[in-house]
Write a protein that holds these residues in place. Structure first.
Motif, mmCIF file in Angstrom:
data_model
loop_
_atom_site.group_PDB
_atom_site.id
_atom_site.type_symbol
_atom_site.label_atom_id
_atom_site.label_comp_id
_atom_site.label_asym_id
_atom_site.label_seq_id
_atom_site.Cartn_x
_atom_site.Cartn_y
_atom_site.Cartn_z
ATOM 1 N N GLY A 63 24.469 0.771 44.994
ATOM 2 C CA GLY A 63 25.406 -0.347 44.906
ATOM 3 C C GLY A 63 24.827 -1.604 44.280
ATOM 4 N N GLU A 64 23.513 -1.634 44.025
ATOM 5 C CA GLU A 64 22.885 -2.802 43.422
ATOM 6 C C GLU A 64 22.733 -2.602 41.916
ATOM 7 O OE1 GLU A 64 19.492 -4.539 45.530
ATOM 8 O OE2 GLU A 64 19.890 -3.054 47.100
ATOM 9 N N VAL A 65 23.023 -3.652 41.146
ATOM 10 C CA VAL A 65 22.928 -3.602 39.693
ATOM 11 C C VAL A 65 21.481 -3.854 39.272
ATOM 12 C CG1 VAL A 65 23.700 -4.652 37.521
ATOM 13 C CG2 VAL A 65 25.299 -4.436 39.443
ATOM 14 N N VAL A 66 20.969 -3.002 38.384
ATOM 15 C CA VAL A 66 19.657 -3.202 37.773
ATOM 16 C C VAL A 66 19.853 -3.231 36.264
ATOM 17 C CG1 VAL A 66 18.318 -2.179 39.657
ATOM 18 C CG2 VAL A 66 19.145 -0.721 37.825
ATOM 19 N N SER A 67 18.965 -3.908 35.564
ATOM 20 C CA SER A 67 19.095 -4.051 34.115
ATOM 21 C C SER A 67 17.879 -3.488 33.406
ATOM 22 C CB SER A 67 19.252 -5.528 33.749
ATOM 23 O OG SER A 67 20.420 -6.045 34.332
ATOM 24 N N ASP A 69 16.805 -3.022 29.108
ATOM 25 C CA ASP A 69 16.966 -2.933 27.654
ATOM 26 C C ASP A 69 18.421 -2.929 27.178
ATOM 27 O OD1 ASP A 69 14.156 -2.816 27.215
ATOM 28 O OD2 ASP A 69 14.166 -0.686 27.723
ATOM 29 N N GLY A 70 19.196 -3.909 27.611
ATOM 30 C CA GLY A 70 20.576 -4.013 27.140
ATOM 31 C C GLY A 70 21.580 -3.176 27.902
ATOM 32 N N TRP A 71 21.203 -2.720 29.063
ATOM 33 C CA TRP A 71 22.104 -1.937 29.918
ATOM 34 C C TRP A 71 22.090 -2.519 31.328
ATOM 35 C CZ3 TRP A 71 24.796 2.034 27.732
ATOM 36 C CH2 TRP A 71 24.293 2.641 26.583
ATOM 37 N N ASP A 72 23.229 -2.490 31.997
ATOM 38 C CA ASP A 72 23.311 -2.707 33.440
ATOM 39 C C ASP A 72 23.615 -1.344 34.044
ATOM 40 O OD1 ASP A 72 22.778 -5.386 33.392
ATOM 41 O OD2 ASP A 72 24.850 -6.030 33.761
ATOM 42 N N VAL A 103 27.524 6.971 38.751
ATOM 43 C CA VAL A 103 26.896 5.737 38.295
ATOM 44 C C VAL A 103 27.890 4.905 37.502
ATOM 45 C CG1 VAL A 103 24.579 6.765 38.200
ATOM 46 C CG2 VAL A 103 26.008 6.765 36.155
ATOM 47 N N THR A 104 27.575 3.624 37.380
ATOM 48 C CA THR A 104 28.278 2.731 36.452
ATOM 49 C C THR A 104 27.233 2.219 35.477
ATOM 50 O OG1 THR A 104 29.939 2.082 38.073
ATOM 51 C CG2 THR A 104 29.593 0.585 36.220
ATOM 52 N N ILE A 105 27.528 2.372 34.195
ATOM 53 C CA ILE A 105 26.615 1.938 33.137
ATOM 54 C C ILE A 105 27.380 1.010 32.202
ATOM 55 C CG2 ILE A 105 25.176 2.696 31.207
ATOM 56 C CD1 ILE A 105 24.830 5.374 32.663
ATOM 57 N N VAL A 106 26.793 -0.154 31.904
ATOM 58 C CA VAL A 106 27.431 -1.139 31.022
ATOM 59 C C VAL A 106 26.473 -1.452 29.883
ATOM 60 C CG1 VAL A 106 28.456 -3.448 30.871
ATOM 61 C CG2 VAL A 106 28.587 -2.172 33.025
ATOM 62 N N ASN A 107 26.974 -1.365 28.646
ATOM 63 C CA ASN A 107 26.180 -1.773 27.487
ATOM 64 C C ASN A 107 26.304 -3.291 27.371
ATOM 65 O OD1 ASN A 107 25.053 -2.412 25.022
ATOM 66 N ND2 ASN A 107 26.125 -0.832 23.874
ATOM 67 N N THR A 108 25.240 -4.011 27.715
ATOM 68 C CA THR A 108 25.251 -5.480 27.709
ATOM 69 C C THR A 108 24.669 -6.058 26.417
ATOM 70 O OG1 THR A 108 23.109 -5.580 28.842
ATOM 71 C CG2 THR A 108 25.107 -5.631 30.222
ATOM 72 N N SER A 109 24.312 -5.191 25.476
ATOM 73 C CA SER A 109 23.745 -5.670 24.211
ATOM 74 C C SER A 109 24.873 -6.035 23.236
ATOM 75 C CB SER A 109 22.840 -4.603 23.597
ATOM 76 O OG SER A 109 23.618 -3.556 23.045
ATOM 77 N N ASN A 110 24.487 -6.441 22.034
ATOM 78 C CA ASN A 110 25.464 -6.821 21.003
ATOM 79 C C ASN A 110 25.696 -5.721 19.982
ATOM 80 O OD1 ASN A 110 25.948 -9.407 22.041
ATOM 81 N ND2 ASN A 110 24.114 -10.203 21.036
ATOM 82 N N GLU A 111 25.214 -4.513 20.246
ATOM 83 C CA GLU A 111 25.404 -3.402 19.315
ATOM 84 C C GLU A 111 25.529 -2.092 20.084
ATOM 85 O OE1 GLU A 111 21.829 -4.059 17.066
ATOM 86 O OE2 GLU A 111 20.694 -2.654 18.286
ATOM 87 N N PRO A 151 29.105 -2.106 22.492
ATOM 88 C CA PRO A 151 28.824 -3.278 23.334
ATOM 89 C C PRO A 151 30.000 -3.616 24.243
ATOM 90 C CG PRO A 151 28.663 -3.843 20.980
ATOM 91 C CD PRO A 151 29.055 -2.413 21.070
ATOM 92 N N GLY A 152 29.675 -3.989 25.475
ATOM 93 C CA GLY A 152 30.690 -4.402 26.442
ATOM 94 C C GLY A 152 31.415 -3.257 27.124
ATOM 95 N N ILE A 153 31.156 -2.019 26.726
ATOM 96 C CA ILE A 153 31.834 -0.865 27.330
ATOM 97 C C ILE A 153 31.199 -0.549 28.679
ATOM 98 C CG2 ILE A 153 32.267 1.632 27.096
ATOM 99 C CD1 ILE A 153 33.998 -0.052 25.238
ATOM 100 N N THR A 154 32.058 -0.293 29.680
ATOM 101 C CA THR A 154 31.626 0.102 31.013
ATOM 102 C C THR A 154 32.033 1.547 31.249
ATOM 103 O OG1 THR A 154 31.884 -2.137 31.879
ATOM 104 C CG2 THR A 154 31.875 -0.360 33.488
ATOM 105 N N LEU A 155 31.082 2.377 31.640
ATOM 106 C CA LEU A 155 31.338 3.781 31.947
ATOM 107 C C LEU A 155 31.032 4.014 33.420
ATOM 108 C CD1 LEU A 155 29.412 5.355 28.926
ATOM 109 C CD2 LEU A 155 31.885 4.986 29.104
ATOM 110 N N THR A 156 31.966 4.675 34.126
ATOM 111 C CA THR A 156 31.735 5.042 35.525
ATOM 112 C C THR A 156 32.107 6.500 35.705
ATOM 113 O OG1 THR A 156 32.197 2.812 36.324
ATOM 114 C CG2 THR A 156 32.340 4.573 37.932
ATOM 115 N N GLY A 157 31.210 7.242 36.322
ATOM 116 C CA GLY A 157 31.481 8.649 36.576
ATOM 117 C C GLY A 157 30.218 9.350 36.995
ATOM 118 N N PRO A 158 30.329 10.668 37.239
ATOM 119 C CA PRO A 158 29.153 11.415 37.674
ATOM 120 C C PRO A 158 28.252 11.813 36.510
ATOM 121 C CG PRO A 158 31.070 12.840 37.686
ATOM 122 C CD PRO A 158 31.555 11.468 37.322
#
Length: 188
Positions: A63-67, A69-72, A103-111, A151-158
């Motif tokens: 449940g805790e977010v870790v970052s 290289d451009g990912w959460d 998991v939930t993975i977010v691309n936090t980079s600009n590309e 960039p900015g896309i959030t993916l959640t799933g197994p």
């Protein structure tokens, strides 16, 4: 008068040791005033603080977010082991059992960044590392799709891991860079 003087002397002789003992106790810390020396007395916890080692920082958990290289990255849950992913003719049987980790993975980079099957691994109590099974994710429409993520896309799933039956994962690692970037660990 001699009798009265003798009685007073005996009374004083009995009282003086009590007064001296009382003053000695007060002088040794029985009661003190900050006005005696101008500085407050040290707190009792100062000595305990000096001998206590600093606590280690706890690893992030479910449940805790870790970052990295451009990912959460967040571990949402760990599912029960299953023998196959999908159903009927459109299924993939495990060599051992599949352990799904949502998991939930977010691309936090600009590309756009590539998310490969080696980005997420699980580790068991013996230190064995298991990589994600990219074939299993094809048979579950809710699974995290591997490949380019904009960039900015959030993916959640197994994410599925093919492990020996009875394997209990103790942590999940996520490596952000395509060629071995920073690795973060989440304790389960």
């Amino acid at each position: 008068m001699h009798i009265a003087s003798s009685t007073i002397r005996r009374s004083l002789a009995a009282t003086i040791p009590i007064v001296v003992a009382s003053l000695a106790l007060v002088g040794c810390g029985g009661a003190s005033s900050s006005s005696d020396t101008g500085a407050p007395a040290p707190a009792a916890t100062d000595q305990a603080t000096e001998t206590t080692a600093p606590a280690e920082a706890a690893q992030p958990g479910v449940g805790e977010v870790v970052s990295s290289d451009g990912w959460d990255f967040t571990v949402v849950s760990v599912g029960a082991a299953q023998e196959a992913v999908g159903s009927g003719a459109l299924s993939s049987p495990a060599q051992g059992v599949y352990v799904p980790v949502t998991v939930t993975i977010v691309n936090t980079s600009n590309e756009a960044q590539f998310l490969g099957s080696d980005a997420v691994t699980i580790v068991d109590a013996n230190g064995a590392e298991y990589s994600a099974d990219s074939v299993a994710s094809v048979y579950d429409q809710s699974a995290i799709p591997l490949g380019d993520v904009n960039p900015g896309i959030t993916l959640t799933g197994p994410v599925y891991f093919d492990v020996p039956d009875g394997t209990v994962p103790t942590s999940v690692t996520f490596t952000g860079g395509l060629f071995g970037g920073q690795t973060v660990t989440v304790t389960l």
